[in-house]
Design an enzyme around this catalytic site. Structure first.
Site, PDB file in Angstrom:
ATOM      1  N   SER A   1       0.786  -1.231   0.000  1.00  9.81           N
ATOM      2  CA  SER A   1       0.000   0.000   0.000  1.00  9.81           C
ATOM      3  C   SER A   1       0.818   1.281   0.000  1.00  9.81           C
ATOM      4  CB  SER A   1      -0.960  -0.003   1.198  1.00  9.81           C
ATOM      5  OG  SER A   1      -2.039  -0.853   0.928  1.00  9.81           O
TER       6      SER A   1
ATOM      7  N   SER B   1       1.680 -11.135  12.768  1.00  7.23           N
ATOM      8  CA  SER B   1       0.884 -11.044  13.987  1.00  7.23           C
ATOM      9  C   SER B   1       0.958  -9.637  14.552  1.00  7.23           C
ATOM     10  CB  SER B   1       1.417 -12.025  15.032  1.00  7.23           C
ATOM     11  OG  SER B   1       2.706 -11.621  15.453  1.00  7.23           O
TER      12      SER B   1
ATOM     13  N   TYR C   1     -10.915   2.034   5.673  1.00  7.22           N
ATOM     14  CA  TYR C   1      -9.898   1.719   4.669  1.00  7.22           C
ATOM     15  C   TYR C   1     -10.434   0.691   3.678  1.00  7.22           C
ATOM     16  CZ  TYR C   1      -5.135   0.882   2.967  1.00  7.22           C
ATOM     17  OH  TYR C   1      -3.995   0.788   2.204  1.00  7.22           O
ATOM     18  N   SER C   2     -10.358   1.015   2.393  1.00  3.24           N
ATOM     19  CA  SER C   2     -10.824   0.105   1.349  1.00  3.24           C
ATOM     20  C   SER C   2      -9.951   0.262   0.115  1.00  3.24           C
ATOM     21  CB  SER C   2     -12.285   0.388   0.982  1.00  3.24           C
ATOM     22  OG  SER C   2     -12.680  -0.376  -0.149  1.00  3.24           O
ATOM     23  N   ASN C   3      -9.360  -0.822  -0.338  1.00  4.13           N
ATOM     24  CA  ASN C   3      -8.525  -0.790  -1.524  1.00  4.13           C
ATOM     25  C   ASN C   3      -9.302  -0.466  -2.791  1.00  4.13           C
ATOM     26  OD1 ASN C   3      -5.710  -1.646  -0.609  1.00  4.13           O
ATOM     27  ND2 ASN C   3      -6.992  -3.197   0.354  1.00  4.13           N
TER      28      ASN C   3
END
Length: 369
Positions: free
Chosen positions: A89, A352, A186-188
């Site tokens: 990103s 993680s 948040y969204s691609n």
């Protein structure tokens, strides 16, 4: 002051993820930054199954790096600042820069509905393309859902060539999450739409626009967005691995088709090029002052501007940048306005919360030094 949690999505690709920083006992003397970074990359390799991990401090007159593990299972050498890796990103910073350049040129309206540039794409959905603005897409305040959720779980999809228009339609087919501009989520899909917008407005590919507006004029020769079917990065590169839960197996994920993530996260780069890009951006060499100010300004009460996150470091300094993950790669790239840049790379996913915190601690220590 601790870093805000930007987003945690586990094994989902391309997401931003900054874990919260905790401070030690008040009486404990802080460890030197390089020692903190070395301990963190050691732990990422030893405890979190990364094949290799490196942290780079660049700029502001001081340069150093720390390493643990190796670049791949076949090549026994540490990850260096010249190795290519998938930045996930961090791609969004480049795409946002191009969009804001188009805004400065009067070709795109920041507060214009995206339907003016992509007419008909939202027809038949719950999304109003006259009210979801270009700003909303850049800032993840559009209310448009995530297209990746339905495709990332199957590894064979990493190598498949996708029609990126289908990514946009998949996200838009989901019900609106909230009225545009009212919340952050948040969204691609937002950046897939922005990629399509760039291509519609300019008549050229996103790859070309990023290269000719940013990469070529500024000597970022080791950065790029590949085209469909180009599934290997240029050599030398870091081989990413996906850790299989509960068993001592890593899946080699170095080859991936760029159409899976495209304008949302398919670029590759090196530590040196990421640092140089951030330096150019924050010095105002890529955008006029008005557009850079918009890019840096967070959503009210939040941390995310227009493709750029702002974080407050424990030392009282603010940093700007992004981070992300592709299958096998977790990358942090942030810089301060004083000219310090930090790039942290670990060649493993999923990461993680403990692993994310190690990346976070490494970056904070590097930029506060």
């Amino acid at each position: 002051m601790s870093l805000p949690t930007l987003l945690r999505r586990g094994a989902v690709l391309l997401t931003v993820a900054v874990a919260a920083t905790t401070t030690g006992a008040a009486t404990a003397a802080p460890a030197p930054a390089k020692d903190v970074a070395q301990a963190a990359v050691n732990a990422l390799v030893g405890q979190h199954r990364a094949m290799g991990s490196s942290a780079f401090k660049l700029g502001a007159g001081e340069h150093w790096s720390v390493h643990a593990g190796k670049v791949s299972g076949q090549e026994n050498r540490p990850i260096t600042e010249q190795d290519h890796f998938r930045v996930g990103s961090l791609t969004k910073m480049f795409v946002s820069t191009v969009v804001l350049q188009l805004v400065a040129e009067g070709k795109v309206g920041l507060d214009t509905g995206f339907g003016a540039y992509l007419p008909g794409l939202a027809t038949g959905t719950t999304h109003d393309d006259t009210k979801i603005t270009v700003r909303n897409l850049l800032q993840h305040t559009s209310g448009i859902g995530e297209y990746l959720n339905t495709i990332v779980a199957l590894p064979t999809n990493w190598w498949r060539t996708w029609n990126v228009l289908d990514h946009a339609k998949s996200g838009l087919s989901q019900n609106s999450l909230f009225p545009p501009g009212s919340k952050y989520s948040y969204s691609n899909t937002n950046y897939i739409l922005l990629g399509l917008l760039i291509e519609r407005v300019t008549g050229r590919t996103v790859n070309q626009e990023i290269a000719e507006r940013i990469l070529l004029p500024h000597g970022l020769a080791n950065t790029g967005l590949q085209t469909a079917g180009q599934q290997l990065m240029p050599a030398p590169y870091v081989t990413g691995y996906v850790a299989v839960p509960l068993v001592p197996v890593r899946v080699d994920s170095r080859s991936q088709d760029p159409t899976l993530a495209w304008a949302a996260g398919a670029m590759y780069s090196t530590a040196v090029d990421v640092a140089k890009f951030l330096d150019l951006l924050l010095k105002g060499e890529l955008l006029p002052p008005a557009q850079l100010a918009e890019m840096k300004k967070p959503f009210p009460g939040g941390f995310y501007g227009l493709g750029l996150a702002k974080i407050d470091l424990p030392c009282g300094v603010s940093a700007y940048g992004h981070n992300g993950a592709m299958a096998g790669y977790t990358t942090f790239g942030f810089a301060t306005e004083s000219g310090k840049q930090s790039v942290v790379l670990s060649s493993v996913t999923p990461m993680s919360n403990g692993g994310l915190k190690l990346n976070d601690d490494t970056m904070a220590a590097t930029l506060c030094a």
